[in-house]
Write a protein that holds these residues in place. Structure first.
Motif, PDB file in Angstrom:
ATOM      1  N   ILE A 241       3.556  -4.877   3.177  1.00  0.00           N
ATOM      2  CA  ILE A 241       4.295  -4.107   2.176  1.00  0.00           C
ATOM      3  C   ILE A 241       5.716  -4.625   1.987  1.00  0.00           C
ATOM      4  N   LEU A 242       6.282  -5.259   3.010  1.00  0.00           N
ATOM      5  CA  LEU A 242       7.648  -5.756   2.885  1.00  0.00           C
ATOM      6  C   LEU A 242       7.749  -6.899   1.884  1.00  0.00           C
ATOM      7  N   THR A 243       6.714  -7.701   1.791  1.00  0.00           N
ATOM      8  CA  THR A 243       6.754  -8.879   0.914  1.00  0.00           C
ATOM      9  C   THR A 243       5.860  -8.746  -0.311  1.00  0.00           C
TER      10      THR A 243
ATOM     11  N   ASP B  91       3.965  -0.277  -3.437  1.00  0.00           N
ATOM     12  CA  ASP B  91       3.069   0.834  -3.108  1.00  0.00           C
ATOM     13  C   ASP B  91       3.590   2.074  -3.828  1.00  0.00           C
ATOM     14  N   THR B  92       2.770   2.640  -4.709  1.00  0.00           N
ATOM     15  CA  THR B  92       3.213   3.762  -5.543  1.00  0.00           C
ATOM     16  C   THR B  92       3.628   4.965  -4.704  1.00  0.00           C
ATOM     17  N   GLU B  93       2.855   5.266  -3.687  1.00  0.00           N
ATOM     18  CA  GLU B  93       3.177   6.423  -2.848  1.00  0.00           C
ATOM     19  C   GLU B  93       4.477   6.205  -2.085  1.00  0.00           C
TER      20      GLU B  93
ATOM     21  N   ILE C  66      12.379  -4.329   1.946  1.00  0.00           N
ATOM     22  CA  ILE C  66      11.287  -4.348   0.964  1.00  0.00           C
ATOM     23  C   ILE C  66      11.732  -5.105  -0.289  1.00  0.00           C
ATOM     24  N   VAL C  67      10.857  -5.952  -0.814  1.00  0.00           N
ATOM     25  CA  VAL C  67      11.233  -6.797  -1.951  1.00  0.00           C
ATOM     26  C   VAL C  67      10.802  -6.210  -3.290  1.00  0.00           C
ATOM     27  N   HIS C  68       9.883  -5.246  -3.285  1.00  0.00           N
ATOM     28  CA  HIS C  68       9.443  -4.671  -4.553  1.00  0.00           C
ATOM     29  C   HIS C  68      10.630  -4.019  -5.260  1.00  0.00           C
ATOM     30  N   LYS C  69      10.785  -4.310  -6.537  1.00  0.00           N
ATOM     31  CA  LYS C  69      11.990  -3.923  -7.266  1.00  0.00           C
ATOM     32  C   LYS C  69      12.228  -2.418  -7.258  1.00  0.00           C
ATOM     33  N   ASP C  70      11.244  -1.619  -7.705  1.00  0.00           N
ATOM     34  CA  ASP C  70      11.434  -0.170  -7.814  1.00  0.00           C
ATOM     35  C   ASP C  70      11.642   0.475  -6.447  1.00  0.00           C
TER      36      ASP C  70
ATOM     37  N   VAL D  59      15.641   2.674  -2.323  1.00  0.00           N
ATOM     38  CA  VAL D  59      16.379   2.575  -1.060  1.00  0.00           C
ATOM     39  C   VAL D  59      17.877   2.433  -1.335  1.00  0.00           C
ATOM     40  N   ALA D  60      18.217   1.624  -2.332  1.00  0.00           N
ATOM     41  CA  ALA D  60      19.629   1.439  -2.687  1.00  0.00           C
ATOM     42  C   ALA D  60      20.248   2.748  -3.176  1.00  0.00           C
TER      43      ALA D  60
END
Length: 398
Positions: A307-309, A314-316, A352-356, A361-362
């Motif tokens: 999931i990190l890359t 992951d929608t949930e 995590i690299v996924h944009k959304d 997190v930001a």
């Protein structure tokens, strides 16, 4: 409309004029109470007709607002009757939205106790219950007008069941007794309001157009609905009894349990959370933050290696982090006891690299820093009096 405003301004200058700077006309030349009544009776029918003209609805609503300030007993009851008669009208649905738009501007005159019009409060609960069918995901205009009316009313009333006051106080008028008895329906109203809101959210979350919203800007309708819903919910919980707040918190918590929402409706859900979090951060965090953090930890533990890359995300997990970012908006001092689990979530998810997901997190980091550095009021209620039973010292309806 202009003539109406001129009359109102003239009356204000006569009754409120500063004796130092303004000329005070002799009593014989002033507007009498009968003059005011005659003026309102003369103009009100034109204003009522203008309510149903699309081109002049705003002007008609403003005229009714001014007239209700002068003689609420001549304006409020007829408009309330018109609303009740329009609710079941299938052939003229626009009447419902037009009258509600007008009544929203009369909210203050409905809820206050005036010397010559004290029965306005008896309309509050019947009106609140009657307009709930206006929450319709298929009709944005009707929903927006319903939210506007509910927001105007809920910002001015205290959602407390005062029905027991008729047994503990002997200074109540007959109208006050009727109002106290009607407040027993506040919990039913809140429950039905949340049920309809949840139904609207479920409907929106299953629409085919939802997939498009992921890659496009949130449209204006969604933004307006989000703001109105948050404002309404805050209007309820900032000045309600502990029992009603517990009902609201339980229903929202149960609605969130085990669910995740798409971007189109996620903001509506977080708006509800933001409202109860602002009103009572301690209890809201107690029932939501540990569960949300645990849910995030479980997702990460089962798929952390991928999931990190994973750029698909992951929608949930994304939803849980959006909810997490909303929860850390709470007052800074209430977050301190949750420091270990909050830091744990950041340590697990910051890479995590996924944009959304990374954006969530930001946002959580930004909200947390604000919460820990800002100054917050401890109480948002309109009154500092004790609004809980037995109502011997203070009666919320007064």
């Amino acid at each position: 409309m202009i003539f109406n405003f001129v009359f109102f301004f003239l009356l204000y200058r006569e009754r409120k004029a500063n004796p130092v700077w303004y000329f005070t006309p002799p009593d014989a030349y002033r507007l009498t109470e009968q003059n005011i009544t005659d003026f309102v009776n003369c103009v009100k029918e034109c204003a009522f007709i203008a309510i149903f003209t699309k081109a002049y609805l705003k002007e008609a609503a403003k005229a009714c607002q001014y007239l209700s300030m002068l003689r609420p007993e001549l304006i409020v009851p007829p408009l309330v009757e018109k609303l009740f008669s329009s609710i079941d009208s299938m052939s003229e649905p626009h009447r419902f939205t037009s009258i509600m738009t007008c009544l929203a501007s009369l909210a203050r005159q409905i809820v206050r106790q005036a010397p010559h019009f004290s029965q306005g409060q008896t309309y509050v609960l019947p009106l609140l219950m009657a307009v709930l069918p206006g929450i319709d995901s298929n009709d944005f205009k009707k929903t927006a007008v319903t939210f506007q009316f509910l927001n105007a009313m809920l910002m001015l009333v205290t959602c407390v069941d005062c029905s027991s006051a008729i047994h503990t106080r002997n200074d109540l008028t007959e109208i006050e007794k009727e109002v106290c008895l009607s407040t027993a329906k506040f919990e039913d109203f809140v429950t039905e309001f949340l049920n309809r809101t949840f139904q609207m959210i479920d409907t929106l979350s299953t629409e085919m157009s939802d997939a498009v919203v992921v890659i496009t800007k949130v449209n204006l309708e969604d933004h307006v609905t989000e703001l109105a819903l948050t404002s309404m919910m805050f209007g309820i919980v900032q000045q309600c009894s502990k029992k009603i707040f517990q009902t609201v918190r339980e229903k929202i918590t149960n609605f969130l349990a085990g669910s995740f929402f798409t971007p189109k409706v996620g903001k509506l859900v977080t708006g509800l959370v933001r409202a109860i979090l602002k009103a009572n951060p301690e209890e809201t965090l107690k029932y939501l933050l540990p569960q949300t953090c645990e849910r995030i930890e479980n997702i990460m533990s089962h798929s952390e290696t991928t999931i990190l890359t994973d750029h698909k995300g992951d929608t949930e997990l994304t939803w849980c982090l959006i909810l997490f970012s909303e929860l850390v908006r709470a007052r800074g001092d209430t977050l301190l006891i949750y420091k270990p689990i909050i830091l744990s979530v950041f340590h697990r998810c910051v890479r995590i690299v996924h944009k959304d997901t990374h954006e969530a997190v930001a946002n959580a980091a930004k909200n947390l820093l604000k919460s820990l550095s800002y100054v917050y009021p401890l109480e948002y209620r309109l009154t500092v009096e004790n609004i809980e039973e037995p109502f011997t010292d203070f009666l919320p309806i007064r």
